[in-house]
Design a protein around this motif. Structure first.
Motif, short mmCIF file in Angstrom:
data_model
loop_
_atom_site.label_atom_id
_atom_site.label_comp_id
_atom_site.label_asym_id
_atom_site.label_seq_id
_atom_site.Cartn_x
_atom_site.Cartn_y
_atom_site.Cartn_z
N GLU A 11 -12.00 -50.99 45.95
CA GLU A 11 -12.45 -50.22 44.79
C GLU A 11 -13.85 -50.67 44.40
O GLU A 11 -14.08 -51.86 44.18
CB GLU A 11 -11.48 -50.41 43.63
CG GLU A 11 -11.89 -49.66 42.36
CD GLU A 11 -11.99 -48.17 42.59
OE1 GLU A 11 -13.14 -47.65 42.60
OE2 GLU A 11 -10.95 -47.54 42.78
N THR A 12 -14.78 -49.75 44.33
CA THR A 12 -16.18 -50.08 44.00
C THR A 12 -16.60 -49.53 42.65
O THR A 12 -17.77 -49.60 42.30
CB THR A 12 -17.12 -49.52 45.09
OG1 THR A 12 -16.90 -48.11 45.24
CG2 THR A 12 -16.87 -50.20 46.43
N ASN A 13 -15.66 -49.01 41.90
CA ASN A 13 -15.99 -48.44 40.60
C ASN A 13 -16.51 -49.51 39.65
O ASN A 13 -15.86 -50.54 39.42
CB ASN A 13 -14.74 -47.78 40.00
CG ASN A 13 -15.04 -47.05 38.70
OD1 ASN A 13 -16.16 -46.60 38.48
ND2 ASN A 13 -14.05 -46.94 37.85
N GLY A 60 -13.58 -34.90 49.85
CA GLY A 60 -14.83 -34.16 50.10
C GLY A 60 -16.06 -34.91 49.60
O GLY A 60 -16.90 -35.35 50.39
N PRO A 61 -16.19 -35.09 48.29
CA PRO A 61 -17.37 -35.80 47.77
C PRO A 61 -17.36 -37.29 48.05
O PRO A 61 -18.42 -37.90 48.25
CB PRO A 61 -17.30 -35.53 46.26
CG PRO A 61 -15.86 -35.24 45.98
CD PRO A 61 -15.36 -34.54 47.20
N PHE A 62 -16.19 -37.91 48.12
CA PHE A 62 -16.14 -39.36 48.33
C PHE A 62 -16.52 -39.75 49.75
O PHE A 62 -16.88 -40.91 50.01
CB PHE A 62 -14.75 -39.90 48.01
CG PHE A 62 -14.39 -39.82 46.56
CD1 PHE A 62 -15.32 -39.39 45.62
CD2 PHE A 62 -13.13 -40.16 46.10
CE1 PHE A 62 -15.01 -39.30 44.28
CE2 PHE A 62 -12.80 -40.08 44.76
CZ PHE A 62 -13.75 -39.64 43.85
N GLY A 63 -16.44 -38.80 50.68
CA GLY A 63 -16.91 -39.07 52.03
C GLY A 63 -18.40 -39.35 52.07
O GLY A 63 -18.90 -39.95 53.03
N TRP A 64 -19.10 -38.93 51.03
CA TRP A 64 -20.54 -39.21 50.91
C TRP A 64 -20.80 -40.34 49.92
O TRP A 64 -21.71 -41.14 50.11
CB TRP A 64 -21.27 -37.94 50.43
CG TRP A 64 -21.02 -36.76 51.31
CD1 TRP A 64 -20.12 -35.75 51.10
CD2 TRP A 64 -21.65 -36.48 52.56
NE1 TRP A 64 -20.16 -34.87 52.14
CE2 TRP A 64 -21.10 -35.28 53.04
CE3 TRP A 64 -22.63 -37.12 53.31
CZ2 TRP A 64 -21.49 -34.71 54.25
CZ3 TRP A 64 -23.02 -36.55 54.51
CH2 TRP A 64 -22.46 -35.36 54.97
N LEU A 65 -19.99 -40.39 48.86
CA LEU A 65 -20.22 -41.39 47.81
C LEU A 65 -19.88 -42.80 48.28
O LEU A 65 -20.70 -43.73 48.14
CB LEU A 65 -19.38 -41.04 46.58
CG LEU A 65 -19.38 -42.09 45.46
CD1 LEU A 65 -20.77 -42.25 44.87
CD2 LEU A 65 -18.37 -41.70 44.38
N ILE A 66 -18.69 -42.99 48.82
CA ILE A 66 -18.23 -44.34 49.16
C ILE A 66 -19.11 -45.01 50.21
O ILE A 66 -19.48 -46.18 50.04
CB ILE A 66 -16.75 -44.31 49.59
CG1 ILE A 66 -15.88 -43.94 48.39
CG2 ILE A 66 -16.31 -45.65 50.18
CD1 ILE A 66 -14.41 -43.84 48.70
N PRO A 67 -19.51 -44.33 51.30
CA PRO A 67 -20.41 -45.01 52.26
C PRO A 67 -21.75 -45.39 51.64
O PRO A 67 -22.37 -46.36 52.08
CB PRO A 67 -20.59 -43.96 53.37
CG PRO A 67 -19.38 -43.12 53.28
CD PRO A 67 -19.05 -43.03 51.83
N SER A 68 -22.19 -44.65 50.63
CA SER A 68 -23.50 -44.94 50.04
C SER A 68 -23.48 -46.19 49.16
O SER A 68 -24.54 -46.74 48.86
CB SER A 68 -23.97 -43.75 49.21
OG SER A 68 -23.19 -43.60 48.03
#
Length: 213
Positions: A178-180, A108-116
């Motif tokens: 992984e972008t962390n 849910g939230p990563f669908g917005w976080l990862i593309p950004s």
């Protein structure tokens, strides 16, 4: 394609099909929405501690198990009249809650976080816009098609979405880096040019390559 929109939009229909009455169905929807919001805070706490990929893969496993379990119970115990044993109905509702919780702290939230944070600076605006449009388009298509799919596929509808969850998990394993902890301005050098697959599509602008040219 996780099926979350189908569950969130038409939860009363699903719960009534399982044998719950109108009031119980609406109450279940309220609980589902509350758990969705509460579980999102779990991702806020864990995303930088565990990482994006681990949460996505953990979610795929849990959501896949929940979907397949729901499908198996409905196929074997749902009567032609649209009713089911109360105990099994409760199990199905618990599985739906677990599914929603897992989605809310991962996809849910990563669908917005990862593309950004994955697109290079040169294409970030266009890339994120495309990601948002894709998300909204699939939400619209699933919402419009769900009732027809439910009538024709019945319990196999959950198998349909679980198949997509399996595809999504494989996509994360092989194609999602992984972008962390990676600064946005270093995403190309530290992520894309180091990835086993995507590095093949990246230009090598290193000093060594310029000397060779």
């Amino acid at each position: 394609m996780t099926g979350i929109n189908a569950i969130m939009f038409y939860a009363p229909v699903l719960f009534q099909t399982m044998g719950f009455k109108n009031d119980a169905s609406l109450l279940s929807v309220m609980i589902t929405g509350t758990m969705n919001v509460a579980s999102t805070f779990v991702s806020i706490y864990l995303v930088d501690k565990i990482g994006r990929r681990k949460l996505l893969l953990q979610a795929c496993v849990q959501m896949f198990i929940c979907q397949v379990s729901i499908d198996a119970i409905l196929l074997t115990h749902l009567n032609t009249t649209g009713t089911m044993d109360k105990g099994l109905s409760t199990v199905v509702v618990v599985l739906v809650y677990l599914y929603v919780m897992c989605f809310a702290w991962s996809w849910g939230p990563f669908g917005w976080l990862i593309p950004s944070e994955t697109f290079p600076l040169e294409t970030r605006t266009s890339g994120f816009a495309f990601a948002v449009n894709s998300n909204m388009l699939m939400t619209f298509l699933v919402a419009q098609a769900f009732l027809s799919m439910l009538c024709h596929m019945r319990a196999f509808l959950f198998f349909f979405f679980s198949s997509w969850i399996l595809v999504m998990g494989l996509f994360v394993v092989f194609l999602v880096p992984e972008t962390n902890g990676v600064p946005i301005d270093s995403i190309v050098e530290r992520v894309w040019k180091q990835h086993l697959v995507w590095k093949k599509f990246m230009d090598d602008d290193s000093p060594k390559s310029h000397e060779m040219v």
